[in-house]
Design an enzyme around this catalytic site. Structure first.
Site, PDB file in Angstrom:
ATOM      1  CG  HIS A 223      -6.251 -34.677  17.033  1.00 27.85           C
ATOM      2  ND1 HIS A 223      -7.366 -35.289  17.556  1.00 27.85           N
ATOM      3  CD2 HIS A 223      -6.616 -33.411  16.750  1.00 27.85           C
ATOM      4  CE1 HIS A 223      -8.361 -34.425  17.566  1.00 27.85           C
ATOM      5  NE2 HIS A 223      -7.937 -33.272  17.091  1.00 27.85           N
TER       6      HIS A 223
HETATM    7  C1  UD1 Z   1      -7.938 -30.131  12.972  1.00 30.90           C
HETATM    8  C2  UD1 Z   1      -8.924 -29.266  13.729  1.00 30.90           C
HETATM    9  C3  UD1 Z   1      -9.450 -30.007  14.971  1.00 30.90           C
HETATM   10  C4  UD1 Z   1      -9.951 -31.394  14.617  1.00 30.90           C
HETATM   11  C5  UD1 Z   1      -8.865 -32.150  13.857  1.00 30.90           C
HETATM   12  C6  UD1 Z   1      -9.335 -33.535  13.455  1.00 30.90           C
HETATM   13  C7  UD1 Z   1      -8.452 -26.828  13.651  1.00 30.90           C
HETATM   14  C8  UD1 Z   1      -7.981 -25.681  14.447  1.00 30.90           C
HETATM   15  N1  UD1 Z   1      -8.313 -28.040  14.236  1.00 30.90           N
HETATM   16  O1  UD1 Z   1      -6.774 -30.296  13.771  1.00 30.90           O
HETATM   17  O2  UD1 Z   1     -10.521 -29.254  15.531  1.00 30.90           O
HETATM   18  O3  UD1 Z   1     -10.292 -32.099  15.798  1.00 30.90           O
HETATM   19  O4  UD1 Z   1      -8.529 -31.386  12.689  1.00 30.90           O
HETATM   20  O5  UD1 Z   1      -8.474 -34.174  12.588  1.00 30.90           O
HETATM   21  O6  UD1 Z   1      -8.935 -26.653  12.546  1.00 30.90           O
HETATM   22  N2  UD1 Z   1      -1.626 -33.183   8.334  1.00 30.90           N
HETATM   23  C9  UD1 Z   1      -1.327 -34.085   7.346  1.00 30.90           C
HETATM   24  N3  UD1 Z   1      -2.293 -34.426   6.467  1.00 30.90           N
HETATM   25  C10 UD1 Z   1      -3.529 -33.888   6.494  1.00 30.90           C
HETATM   26  C11 UD1 Z   1      -3.829 -32.963   7.515  1.00 30.90           C
HETATM   27  C12 UD1 Z   1      -2.876 -32.628   8.419  1.00 30.90           C
HETATM   28  O7  UD1 Z   1      -0.210 -34.599   7.274  1.00 30.90           O
HETATM   29  O8  UD1 Z   1      -4.366 -34.247   5.656  1.00 30.90           O
HETATM   30  C13 UD1 Z   1      -0.588 -32.852   9.339  1.00 30.90           C
HETATM   31  C14 UD1 Z   1       0.178 -31.606   9.042  1.00 30.90           C
HETATM   32  O9  UD1 Z   1       1.509 -31.852   9.390  1.00 30.90           O
HETATM   33  C15 UD1 Z   1      -0.400 -30.556   9.972  1.00 30.90           C
HETATM   34  C16 UD1 Z   1      -0.854 -31.411  11.165  1.00 30.90           C
HETATM   35  O10 UD1 Z   1      -1.208 -32.685  10.605  1.00 30.90           O
HETATM   36  O11 UD1 Z   1       0.527 -29.599  10.330  1.00 30.90           O
HETATM   37  C17 UD1 Z   1      -2.060 -30.842  11.873  1.00 30.90           C
HETATM   38  O12 UD1 Z   1      -3.097 -30.536  10.956  1.00 30.90           O
HETATM   39  P1  UD1 Z   1      -3.995 -29.210  11.134  1.00 30.90           P
HETATM   40  O13 UD1 Z   1      -4.859 -29.041   9.958  1.00 30.90           O
HETATM   41  O14 UD1 Z   1      -3.131 -28.084  11.544  1.00 30.90           O
HETATM   42  O15 UD1 Z   1      -4.913 -29.462  12.385  1.00 30.90           O
HETATM   43  P2  UD1 Z   1      -5.388 -30.793  13.134  1.00 30.90           P
HETATM   44  O16 UD1 Z   1      -4.470 -31.048  14.270  1.00 30.90           O
HETATM   45  O17 UD1 Z   1      -5.658 -31.896  12.171  1.00 30.90           O
END
Ligand code: UD1
Length: 384
Positions: A223
């Site tokens: 991811h």
């Molecule tokens: C976050 C953490 C990372 C951790 C990871 C585990 C930070 C900087 N990063 O990264 O350290 O390893 O979580 O999962 O805090 N999204 C959804 N549903 C959700 C959550 C996210 O659809 O419930 C999608 C969204 O499009 C979002 C993307 O996933 O833009 C990334 O989510 P984000 O919260 O930005 O960070 P992670 O990549 O999950």
């Protein structure tokens, strides 16, 4: 007041909350505890499922931050968390790991002269291109009590000039959760896990073609923006999986929403879900992932937490990164993992090597399932 925001925080908070309840049952002077969820992860599968499976009480407050750029997530969390602190006035804010919530709530609390305790302090990848490294650096610079998962982390903190009196070596709290849930996970059935979480609805795949009971499968998660946000990097990894690994064994891949979005954008999604040997699943629950990890022949991942779990479970792990903030999990330090970055010839070489190796990793010191007790002791001592 403890703060969680994203998936890797949930398995770390569960044992801490249990230890507080146990303390309150036995002691006359009670600890008042509130749980704040920033709402960074909000999908049921990324958040609620963990609260249910790990018996974490509902958060007292949910800030509802959701997705966004880093500045949006951090900024919105700070604005919302400041209001919570003004109202609730906790003595301590407890933050975990390295997600955006960790940074945002640390800065907010310190500006209001509230003490901060960081669980999982001192990890360093020395790569400031990683958003998590920035979160770790700022959080540790500001925290009053820094609780480390291993001894290498103590050295990192000392090298940065952190006072020794603020540091306590407590072990890895995530392993408390692994220990207390491993029996339940072990009893799950792999075919049921796949059936219940299958994403490839379009494909009329006969799951009986695969013999999962033999443990002959690779487990994959990915991811990190550095692996999934550019097609030139993601595409060769996908080719390696489809053209090489899947010839040897089926691959099970519980997919992070970010990665699914990127694969769709780069028009790689259809090929993936149509491949018969690549089993793409929705993000899995804690016990389901643990069961697959227990049974897998090899793990390919860019997750820090999985590197640690592989080290305890003995699953050989190829870490799809050039560095790690968790060197204790590396083979050269007794762990289960080897860094392979995203260079395909390196991944291929280590993939072949790893399949031939037969070794049991060493369990790091104080990864004994009793870290939460030491965390609470350390906070109570610092509170005196
Ligand atoms: C976050 C953490 C990372 C951790 C990871 C585990 C930070 C900087 N990063 O990264 O350290 O390893 O979580 O999962 O805090 N999204 C959804 N549903 C959700 C959550 C996210 O659809 O419930 C999608 C969204 O499009 C979002 C993307 O996933 O833009 C990334 O989510 P984000 O919260 O930005 O960070 P992670 O990549 O999950």
């Amino acid at each position: 007041m403890s703060v969680v925001g994203a998936r890797p925080n949930f398995m770390k908070i569960a044992p801490f909350i249990k230890v507080i309840s146990k303390y309150n049952e036995l002691q006359e002077e009670k600890i008042e505890h509130m749980l704040v969820h920033t709402g960074q992860h909000y999908d049921d599968r990324m958040s609620k499922a963990f609260f249910t499976a790990l018996d974490i009480p509902d958060a007292d407050i949910n800030l509802g931050i959701g997705s966004g750029s880093h500045a949006e997530q951090v900024g919105n969390t700070m604005i919302a968390f400041e209001k919570v602190l003004l109202k609730e006035k906790p003595d301590w804010v407890i933050v975990l790991g390295d997600v955006n919530a960790t940074l945002a709530c640390t800065v907010t609390a310190k500006k209001m002269h509230i003490r901060v305790c960081h669980i999982e302090a001192g990890l360093r990848s020395f790569d400031d291109q990683m958003p998590e490294e920035i979160n770790r650096l700022v959080t540790d610079r500001l925290s009053d009590l820094l609780l480390t998962p291993d001894e290498l982390s103590i050295e990192n903190l000392k090298n940065e000039g952190v006072l020794k009196s603020k540091i306590e070596f407590v072990g890895n709290i995530m392993i408390d959760t692994l220990e207390s849930n491993s029996k339940k996970a072990f009893n799950l059935n792999i075919k049921d896990i796949i059936k219940d979480n299958y994403i490839q609805k379009q494909k009329n795949n006969d799951l009986n073609n695969f013999n999962f009971q033999t443990s002959h499968f690779a487990l994959m998660t990915m991811h990190r923006p550095s692996n999934v946000d550019q097609k030139e990097i993601l595409n060769p990894i996908i080719r390696f999986l489809l053209d090489e690994v899947s010839i040897d064994m089926p691959i099970i891949w519980p997919i992070h929403p970010r990665t699914q979005n990127q694969l769709q954008q780069f028009s790689l999604w259809n090929e993936i879900i149509l491949n018969e040997k690549l089993i793409v699943l929705n993000p899995l629950g804690y016990h389901e992932m643990l069961k697959l990890n227990m049974a897998a022949k090899i793990m390919l991942t860019d997750s820090g937490g999985l590197q640690e779990e592989c080290t305890v479970l003995g699953t050989p792990c190829l870490t799809l990164r050039w560095n790690t903030e968790r060197p204790i999990t590396l083979r050269e330090n007794g762990g289960a993992s080897v860094l392979v970055g995203n260079n395909i010839s390196r991944i291929r070489k280590e993939y072949k090597n790893t399949l031939e190796l037969n070794r049991t990793p060493d369990r790091p010191k104080l990864w004994d399932g009793k870290t939460a007790e030491r965390v609470l002791e350390a906070i109570l001592k610092a509170n005196k």
